[in-house]
Design a protein around this motif. Structure first.
Motif, PDB file in Angstrom:
ATOM      1  N   ALA A 404       0.830  -1.218   0.000  1.00  0.00           N
ATOM      2  CA  ALA A 404       0.000   0.000   0.000  1.00  0.00           C
ATOM      3  C   ALA A 404       0.858   1.259   0.000  1.00  0.00           C
ATOM      4  CB  ALA A 404      -0.917  -0.004   1.215  1.00  0.00           C
ATOM      5  N   ARG A 405       2.082   1.154   0.519  1.00  0.00           N
ATOM      6  CA  ARG A 405       2.948   2.331   0.602  1.00  0.00           C
ATOM      7  C   ARG A 405       3.997   2.368  -0.514  1.00  0.00           C
ATOM      8  NH1 ARG A 405       3.739   3.814   6.827  1.00  0.00           N
ATOM      9  NH2 ARG A 405       1.685   3.233   7.543  1.00  0.00           N
ATOM     10  N   GLY A 406       3.830   1.504  -1.527  1.00  0.00           N
ATOM     11  CA  GLY A 406       4.696   1.622  -2.700  1.00  0.00           C
ATOM     12  C   GLY A 406       5.947   0.762  -2.678  1.00  0.00           C
ATOM     13  N   ILE A 407       5.948  -0.270  -1.826  1.00  0.00           N
ATOM     14  CA  ILE A 407       7.064  -1.223  -1.832  1.00  0.00           C
ATOM     15  C   ILE A 407       6.486  -2.564  -2.263  1.00  0.00           C
ATOM     16  CG2 ILE A 407       8.854  -2.369  -0.443  1.00  0.00           C
ATOM     17  CD1 ILE A 407       9.267   0.655  -0.654  1.00  0.00           C
ATOM     18  N   MET A 408       6.869  -3.051  -3.433  1.00  0.00           N
ATOM     19  CA  MET A 408       6.266  -4.295  -3.912  1.00  0.00           C
ATOM     20  C   MET A 408       7.035  -5.499  -3.379  1.00  0.00           C
ATOM     21  SD  MET A 408       3.830  -5.753  -5.310  1.00  0.00           S
ATOM     22  CE  MET A 408       2.983  -4.296  -5.900  1.00  0.00           C
ATOM     23  N   VAL A 409       6.314  -6.284  -2.570  1.00  0.00           N
ATOM     24  CA  VAL A 409       6.874  -7.534  -2.043  1.00  0.00           C
ATOM     25  C   VAL A 409       5.857  -8.625  -2.306  1.00  0.00           C
ATOM     26  CG1 VAL A 409       8.225  -6.399  -0.228  1.00  0.00           C
ATOM     27  CG2 VAL A 409       5.861  -7.102   0.257  1.00  0.00           C
ATOM     28  N   ASN A 410       6.278  -9.849  -2.161  1.00  0.00           N
ATOM     29  CA  ASN A 410       5.341 -10.960  -2.262  1.00  0.00           C
ATOM     30  C   ASN A 410       4.340 -10.847  -1.100  1.00  0.00           C
ATOM     31  OD1 ASN A 410       4.207 -13.643  -2.040  1.00  0.00           O
ATOM     32  ND2 ASN A 410       5.831 -14.269  -3.440  1.00  0.00           N
ATOM     33  N   PRO A 411       3.035 -10.933  -1.381  1.00  0.00           N
ATOM     34  CA  PRO A 411       2.067 -10.731  -0.286  1.00  0.00           C
ATOM     35  C   PRO A 411       1.979 -11.902   0.693  1.00  0.00           C
ATOM     36  CG  PRO A 411       0.935 -11.158  -2.369  1.00  0.00           C
ATOM     37  CD  PRO A 411       2.396 -11.053  -2.701  1.00  0.00           C
ATOM     38  N   PHE A 412       2.628 -13.035   0.386  1.00  0.00           N
ATOM     39  CA  PHE A 412       2.496 -14.222   1.237  1.00  0.00           C
ATOM     40  C   PHE A 412       3.571 -14.274   2.325  1.00  0.00           C
ATOM     41  CE2 PHE A 412       0.167 -15.358  -2.508  1.00  0.00           C
ATOM     42  CZ  PHE A 412      -0.894 -16.102  -2.025  1.00  0.00           C
ATOM     43  N   PRO A 413       3.201 -14.702   3.532  1.00  0.00           N
ATOM     44  CA  PRO A 413       4.182 -14.832   4.609  1.00  0.00           C
ATOM     45  C   PRO A 413       5.352 -15.715   4.195  1.00  0.00           C
ATOM     46  CG  PRO A 413       1.973 -15.200   5.460  1.00  0.00           C
ATOM     47  CD  PRO A 413       1.847 -15.087   3.969  1.00  0.00           C
ATOM     48  N   LEU A 414       6.488 -15.469   4.777  1.00  0.00           N
ATOM     49  CA  LEU A 414       7.732 -16.236   4.622  1.00  0.00           C
ATOM     50  C   LEU A 414       8.476 -15.958   3.317  1.00  0.00           C
ATOM     51  CD1 LEU A 414       6.776 -19.852   5.907  1.00  0.00           C
ATOM     52  CD2 LEU A 414       7.663 -17.939   7.231  1.00  0.00           C
ATOM     53  N   LYS A 415       7.824 -15.277   2.366  1.00  0.00           N
ATOM     54  CA  LYS A 415       8.454 -15.173   1.044  1.00  0.00           C
ATOM     55  C   LYS A 415       9.592 -14.133   1.025  1.00  0.00           C
ATOM     56  CE  LYS A 415       6.300 -18.358  -1.200  1.00  0.00           C
ATOM     57  NZ  LYS A 415       7.076 -19.531  -1.627  1.00  0.00           N
ATOM     58  N   ARG A 416      10.574 -14.405   0.181  1.00  0.00           N
ATOM     59  CA  ARG A 416      11.809 -13.609   0.163  1.00  0.00           C
ATOM     60  C   ARG A 416      11.674 -12.334  -0.692  1.00  0.00           C
ATOM     61  NH1 ARG A 416      11.370 -17.424  -3.326  1.00  0.00           N
ATOM     62  NH2 ARG A 416      11.861 -16.902  -5.481  1.00  0.00           N
ATOM     63  N   ASN A 417      12.618 -11.416  -0.512  1.00  0.00           N
ATOM     64  CA  ASN A 417      12.715 -10.179  -1.310  1.00  0.00           C
ATOM     65  C   ASN A 417      14.034 -10.178  -2.067  1.00  0.00           C
ATOM     66  OD1 ASN A 417      10.342  -8.855   0.043  1.00  0.00           O
ATOM     67  ND2 ASN A 417      11.675  -9.208   1.798  1.00  0.00           N
ATOM     68  N   HIS A 418      14.017  -9.550  -3.246  1.00  0.00           N
ATOM     69  CA  HIS A 418      15.204  -9.574  -4.111  1.00  0.00           C
ATOM     70  C   HIS A 418      15.663  -8.164  -4.454  1.00  0.00           C
ATOM     71  CE1 HIS A 418      12.337 -12.812  -5.079  1.00  0.00           C
ATOM     72  NE2 HIS A 418      13.379 -13.606  -5.160  1.00  0.00           N
ATOM     73  N   ILE A 419      16.966  -7.943  -4.366  1.00  0.00           N
ATOM     74  CA  ILE A 419      17.547  -6.674  -4.811  1.00  0.00           C
ATOM     75  C   ILE A 419      18.152  -6.905  -6.196  1.00  0.00           C
ATOM     76  CG2 ILE A 419      19.420  -5.027  -4.353  1.00  0.00           C
ATOM     77  CD1 ILE A 419      18.834  -5.537  -1.324  1.00  0.00           C
ATOM     78  N   SER A 420      17.987  -5.929  -7.079  1.00  0.00           N
ATOM     79  CA  SER A 420      18.532  -6.059  -8.441  1.00  0.00           C
ATOM     80  C   SER A 420      19.649  -5.040  -8.653  1.00  0.00           C
ATOM     81  CB  SER A 420      17.429  -5.813  -9.480  1.00  0.00           C
ATOM     82  OG  SER A 420      17.177  -4.422  -9.585  1.00  0.00           O
ATOM     83  N   ALA A 421      20.325  -5.196  -9.775  1.00  0.00           N
ATOM     84  CA  ALA A 421      21.413  -4.267 -10.120  1.00  0.00           C
ATOM     85  C   ALA A 421      20.887  -2.849 -10.328  1.00  0.00           C
ATOM     86  CB  ALA A 421      22.128  -4.744 -11.381  1.00  0.00           C
TER      87      ALA A 421
END
Ligand SMILES: Cc1ncc(COP(=O)(O)O)c(C=O)c1O
Length: 445
Positions: A404-421
């Motif tokens: 809702a605040r403009g940070i796109m993450v997987n909405p499901f618990p436990l799921k990882r986040n990825h940083i790109s180049a």
């Protein structure tokens, strides 16, 4: 969760428009079940994405998100990377799908993989991770003449009947076979054994019991489908030892770890070499490309080399995906991309740990390289069984708040986040501020 809120939130929630997304979604839902084409893409309110560029995605209402979902991981360079897209544009101006013989591009891609991935003496290309693991299992069964498979609770290897089970199981299903879908063939499901990640003693027990019938052990070398459960060094070494002793095929499913953690995959980091490796996701920065690679003597059992194990697919090795993958590898070869994303990953994890400590949140941060995840529980985590202590209600609310605040993450618990180049220091700092205020908000609610 007990926290001491001490910083004001930067609210972007109030600005977020959703009308156009909802309109397109509601119309589309009449013809597409649920309005989405993979079941983990659902969001409320619905989201229709219209543009992606670098570290950002934009929805149909013009809202911008800093993207850590990364399409489940492929976009290691960032979205619509100019060098990758240019390589695809160049190839499609002279070559599309032919389906006879081979192209120089696909053969060159295989060569590059053999150059970098320790287990890869030979390589076959396909389009998805599911196809890669499916073909790996068939090959393992053919060469061993055995049927049973051993997988680990929390690992995911694609949606086919052989392995699509025991991923994020409810507490009452842990320790039992837990197929992810109705309609799976019981005879296939029943051939698969499930052990806890990092539990070598359990593997030894199962192999003692079933060793005579075991074709393959398949593992994500880091259990990334449940965030980031790191392997004990002795675990992967132990699997290698058991597989060699019992003449069982060891498969590393590096669909997530391959390319993202090192050009040679996590096997190049941990120094354990499997018999077969599956690759996908980051290998083509978002274009559909996957691979199965391994020992020459195994790979030459495929019908492509005159053997008796069928390997086929209309789109296998297609020029667009091969060009995208070669261009992605080209970007990774200097090491600068990994240096950048590992640096930002470290910075993100350290800063998040500091925020959590400052707020007194019942949470902790983990990850590897460009991957980070927050678990809402006390450490340690060695296996999925430990993650049953994760507070999934808070985890879900936190993710909803970030989106809702403009940070796109997987909405499901436990799921990882990825940083790109394409992520910058400024993106990380902006993200940290929003994470801080979101943690405060979910603690308050
Ligand atoms: C480790 C792993 N293996 C295999 C797959 C299946 O890949 P695909 O979705 O490309 O079929 C996935 C997908 O998330 C995965 O995470």
């Amino acid at each position: 969760m007990t926290m001491t809120p001490n910083l004001p939130a930067r609210e972007v929630l109030a600005d977020r428009r959703t009308g156009r997304s909802e309109e397109i979604f509601l119309q589309g839902r009449a013809h597409t079940p649920g309005g989405i084409n993979s079941f983990t893409r659902a969001l409320t309110p619905p989201l229709v994405i219209s543009r992606a560029s670098g570290a950002y995605i934009f929805d149909a209402d013009g809202n911008r998100y800093i993207d850590y979902h990364a399409a489940f991981g492929p976009t290691i360079l960032g979205h619509c990377h100019p060098a990758v897209n240019q390589a695809v544009v160049e190839v499609i101006s002279k070559l599309d799908l032919v389906g006879i013989g081979s192209s120089e591009l696909e053969l060159e891609l295989a060569r590059k993989i053999t150059e970098n991935v320790p287990s890869a003496e030979m390589v076959h290309l396909c389009n998805t991770g599911t196809e890669a693991t499916y073909n790996a299992v068939r090959l393992a069964r053919a060469v061993t003449g055995k049927n049973r498979l051993l997988k680990f609770q929390g690992c995911f290897h694609g949606s086919h009947d052989y392995l699509c089970m025991n991923v994020i199981s409810s507490a009452d299903r842990v320790g039992k076979l837990d197929p992810c879908s109705a309609g799976m063939l019981p005879q296939a499901v029943n051939q698969t054994l499930v052990a806890e990640f990092n539990d070598l003693a359990e593997v030894e027990r199962l192999v003692e019991k079933e060793g005579e019938n075991l074709a393959a052990i398949i593992v994500e070398p880091i259990a990334h489908n449940i965030g980031c459960v790191l392997p004990h060094k002795s675990f992967l070494e132990g699997l290698r030892h058991i597989a060699s002793e019992r003449k069982v095929i060891l498969i590393f499913d590096e669909v997530i770890t391959g390319f993202r953690h090192a050009l040679g995959g996590y096997q190049a980091v941990c120094g354990v070499t499997p018999d077969l490796t599956t690759l996908g996701k980051s290998m083509a920065n978002g274009f559909p490309c996957a691979a199965l690679c391994g020992k020459r003597e195994l790979m030459e059992r495929f019908s492509t080399a005159g053997g008796d194990v069928i390997f086929a697919g209309t789109y296998n090795g297609n020029p667009m995906s091969a060009a995208a993958s070669l261009a992605t590898i080209d970007q990774l070869e200097s090491g600068e991309v990994h240096e950048h994303i590992f640096h930002l990953g470290e910075e993100m994890r350290n800063a998040l740990s500091a925020i959590i400590a400052q707020l007194g949140a019942k949470a902790f941060v983990t990850g590897f390289g460009s991957v980070f995840v927050i678990y809402f529980m006390e450490p340690p985590v060695n296996s999925y069984a430990d993650l049953l202590r994760n507070n999934s209600e808070v985890d879900k609310a936190f993710r909803r708040e970030l989106i809702a605040r403009g940070i796109m993450v997987n909405p499901f618990p436990l799921k990882r986040n990825h940083i790109s180049a394409s992520h910058t220091e400024a993106d990380i700092l902006a993200t940290l501020e929003i994470i801080r205020s979101s943690l405060i908000k979910v603690a308050r609610d």
